[in-house]
Design an enzyme around this catalytic site. Structure first.
Site, PDB file in Angstrom:
ATOM      1  N   LYS A 115       0.829  -1.213   0.000  1.00 10.90           N
ATOM      2  CA  LYS A 115       0.000   0.000   0.000  1.00 10.90           C
ATOM      3  C   LYS A 115       0.862   1.262   0.000  1.00 10.90           C
ATOM      4  CE  LYS A 115      -4.315  -1.945   1.519  1.00 10.90           C
ATOM      5  NZ  LYS A 115      -5.490  -1.902   2.355  1.00 10.90           N
ATOM      6  N   LYS A 201      -5.020  -9.653  -5.716  1.00 13.55           N
ATOM      7  CA  LYS A 201      -6.248  -9.951  -4.968  1.00 13.55           C
ATOM      8  C   LYS A 201      -7.337  -8.931  -5.300  1.00 13.55           C
ATOM      9  CE  LYS A 201      -6.188  -7.654  -0.555  1.00 13.55           C
ATOM     10  NZ  LYS A 201      -7.229  -7.472   0.389  1.00 13.55           N
ATOM     11  N   LYS A 204     -11.026  -3.414  -2.674  1.00 18.91           N
ATOM     12  CA  LYS A 204     -11.906  -2.235  -2.790  1.00 18.91           C
ATOM     13  C   LYS A 204     -11.172  -1.066  -3.404  1.00 18.91           C
ATOM     14  CE  LYS A 204     -13.623  -2.979   1.705  1.00 18.91           C
ATOM     15  NZ  LYS A 204     -12.360  -2.717   2.386  1.00 18.91           N
TER      16      LYS A 204
HETATM   17  N1  AQP Z   1      -9.751 -10.649  -2.250  1.00 15.20           N
HETATM   18  C1  AQP Z   1     -10.058 -11.123  -1.073  1.00 15.20           C
HETATM   19  N2  AQP Z   1     -10.294 -12.439  -0.896  1.00 15.20           N
HETATM   20  C2  AQP Z   1     -10.633 -12.931   0.318  1.00 15.20           C
HETATM   21  N3  AQP Z   1     -10.750 -12.167   1.431  1.00 15.20           N
HETATM   22  C3  AQP Z   1     -10.530 -10.853   1.308  1.00 15.20           C
HETATM   23  N4  AQP Z   1     -10.579  -9.828   2.184  1.00 15.20           N
HETATM   24  C4  AQP Z   1     -10.264  -8.675   1.555  1.00 15.20           C
HETATM   25  N5  AQP Z   1     -10.021  -8.912   0.255  1.00 15.20           N
HETATM   26  C5  AQP Z   1     -10.171 -10.258   0.061  1.00 15.20           C
HETATM   27  C6  AQP Z   1     -10.923  -9.974   3.597  1.00 15.20           C
HETATM   28  O1  AQP Z   1     -11.966  -9.059   3.878  1.00 15.20           O
HETATM   29  C7  AQP Z   1     -11.839  -8.619   5.216  1.00 15.20           C
HETATM   30  C8  AQP Z   1     -11.943  -7.133   5.264  1.00 15.20           C
HETATM   31  O2  AQP Z   1     -10.867  -6.520   4.594  1.00 15.20           O
HETATM   32  P1  AQP Z   1     -10.555  -4.986   4.855  1.00 15.20           P
HETATM   33  O3  AQP Z   1     -11.612  -4.149   4.306  1.00 15.20           O
HETATM   34  O4  AQP Z   1     -10.305  -4.771   6.294  1.00 15.20           O
HETATM   35  O5  AQP Z   1      -9.207  -4.703   4.163  1.00 15.20           O
HETATM   36  P2  AQP Z   1      -8.427  -5.381   3.012  1.00 15.20           P
HETATM   37  O6  AQP Z   1      -8.008  -6.756   3.414  1.00 15.20           O
HETATM   38  O7  AQP Z   1      -7.324  -4.443   2.672  1.00 15.20           O
HETATM   39  O8  AQP Z   1      -9.542  -5.476   1.886  1.00 15.20           O
HETATM   40  P3  AQP Z   1      -9.663  -4.720   0.527  1.00 15.20           P
HETATM   41  O9  AQP Z   1     -10.947  -5.093  -0.064  1.00 15.20           O
HETATM   42  O10 AQP Z   1      -8.439  -4.935  -0.286  1.00 15.20           O
HETATM   43  O11 AQP Z   1      -9.784  -3.210   0.964  1.00 15.20           O
HETATM   44  P4  AQP Z   1      -8.872  -1.978   0.680  1.00 15.20           P
HETATM   45  O12 AQP Z   1      -8.709  -1.943  -0.797  1.00 15.20           O
HETATM   46  O13 AQP Z   1      -9.687  -0.845   1.213  1.00 15.20           O
HETATM   47  O14 AQP Z   1      -7.601  -2.151   1.407  1.00 15.20           O
HETATM   48  C9  AQP Z   1     -10.514  -9.133   5.753  1.00 15.20           C
HETATM   49  O15 AQP Z   1     -10.768 -10.256   6.582  1.00 15.20           O
HETATM   50  C10 AQP Z   1      -9.788  -9.547   4.516  1.00 15.20           C
HETATM   51  O16 AQP Z   1      -8.905 -10.613   4.776  1.00 15.20           O
END
Ligand code: AQP
Length: 337
Positions: A115, A201, A204
């Site tokens: 990030k 992966k 969001k």
């Molecule tokens: N691609 C994924 N596959 C499986 N699990 C996922 N999680 C996130 N992406 C995937 C799981 O969702 C939960 C919440 O995640 P988060 O919002 O706290 O942050 P993150 O892991 O950084 O998810 P994003 O979607 O990638 O968000 P941004 O882009 O905002 O950082 C966690 O349990 C995560 O493991």
């Protein structure tokens, strides 16, 4: 009466939740919620570590995320649903942890490195400190288990390291300050990949909307995204070929959402001529999975006062435990209480 094991988890309100969040985290919370004592928070303090202009949408995204928990099957009678920033103990415990956490533990976190690259010249201290705040979230509630996707495994290990360090420095063998939490990572759905790059992966914060299916996408949007998603020109459809990550991702998605075994999917795909046969099936399955969630979401959002009441109840219940833990940690660390 046997005390239920305690679970804590959360999602950042950084945008629209996608099927990766659902399959990696929320679906697993729902499936085991009767078995455990559950705390599910919307981690809004984590959300502001991003570089985007979140301010205008933060409150709305926080409500939307909480509503999606309930729409996905979280029952507020069985689970405490609350907003992280409503409990100031999270930020206070994170500060105490900051003062015992070596900087190099944080610098080696993979998510920070990835990030930070995206934030370029403007990397904020909060991004580096994210896993310390996450440790505070979990340890404040003395959680036994933390159901998360694969990407959070390293952060969970850091949480345990922080707990051990505090126990060693300020606790004793018979009265450790913290219980050591364990990750609950289900193999299926632990890492859903982007629809436009099978090696990244689903996330969001990916700038392309076409990389993910949002839980609130309508049938047209779902069909459009799957029709446009990346595939390959190889013959047949297959799992587990490292040279065909998109094929593995799409078949896995179908397998999980349709509730089928790998063998069933393989035999179903054997007679297919290619992606043109498979994609309509996947589209139909995604729409059928999301439709009940979307219907329930509309009910939750439209019932005046309901969500606010759930979050107010959650705040009260979470505060009781969190401030109790904070007090005992401060006392163990030598603060005047
Ligand atoms: N691609 C994924 N596959 C499986 N699990 C996922 N999680 C996130 N992406 C995937 C799981 O969702 C939960 C919440 O995640 P988060 O919002 O706290 O942050 P993150 O892991 O950084 O998810 P994003 O979607 O990638 O968000 P941004 O882009 O905002 O950082 C966690 O349990 C995560 O493991």
């Amino acid at each position: 009466m046997i005390q239920k094991k305690r679970v804590l988890s959360g999602v950042q309100p950084t945008g629209n939740l996608h099927i990766g969040n659902y399959l990696g985290a929320i679906r697993n919370w729902v499936e085991s919620q009767a078995e455990y004592e559950n705390f599910f928070c919307v981690v809004d303090l984590h959300a502001i570590t991003g570089s985007g202009n979140y301010r205008l949408e933060l409150a709305e995204n926080t409500r939307r995320t909480a509503a999606l928990y309930i729409a996905s099957g979280i029952d507020p009678e069985l689970s405490t649903v609350f907003v992280q920033s409503h409990i100031s103990a999270h930020a206070e415990l994170a500060w105490l942890f900051n003062c015992i956490t070596p900087l190099n533990w944080l610098e080696r976190m993979i998510q920070f490195k990835e990030k930070a690259l995206k934030q370029g010249e403007n990397v904020n201290v909060g991004l580096l400190d994210y896993p310390v705040l996450m440790a505070a979230d979990i340890l404040l509630y003395q959680a036994d288990y933390v159901p998360v996707g694969e990407d959070q495994k390293q952060h969970l290990e850091l949480t345990r390291d922080i707990a051990v360090r505090i126990n060693d420095q300020f606790g004793n063998k018979t009265h450790p300050v913290f219980k050591l939490p364990n990750p609950l990572i289900r193999k299926e759905g632990a890492r859903v990949m982007s629809l436009i790059d099978g090696n990244s992966k689903m996330s969001k914060s990916d700038p392309s909307d076409f990389s993910r299916i949002h839980l609130l996408d309508n049938p047209d949007a779902i069909a459009k995204k799957i029709k446009k998603c990346k595939t390959d020109a190889e013959r047949g459809l297959e799992f587990d070929n490292p040279n065909r990550p998109e094929s593995h991702n799409l078949l896995s998605l179908y397998m999980i959402l349709a509730g089928k075994t790998k063998e069933q999917v393989i035999s179903e795909c054997e007679t297919m001529r290619g992606w043109g046969d498979f994609k309509p099936l996947l589209i139909e399955t995604i729409i059928a999975t999301l439709q009940p969630i979307q219907t329930k979401y509309a009910e939750v959002i439209n019932e005046s006062g309901y969500l606010d009441q759930v979050l107010a109840n959650g705040r009260e219940k979470a505060a009781e435990i969190a401030f109790d833990t904070l007090k005992s940690v401060k006392s163990a660390m030598g603060f005047l209480i």
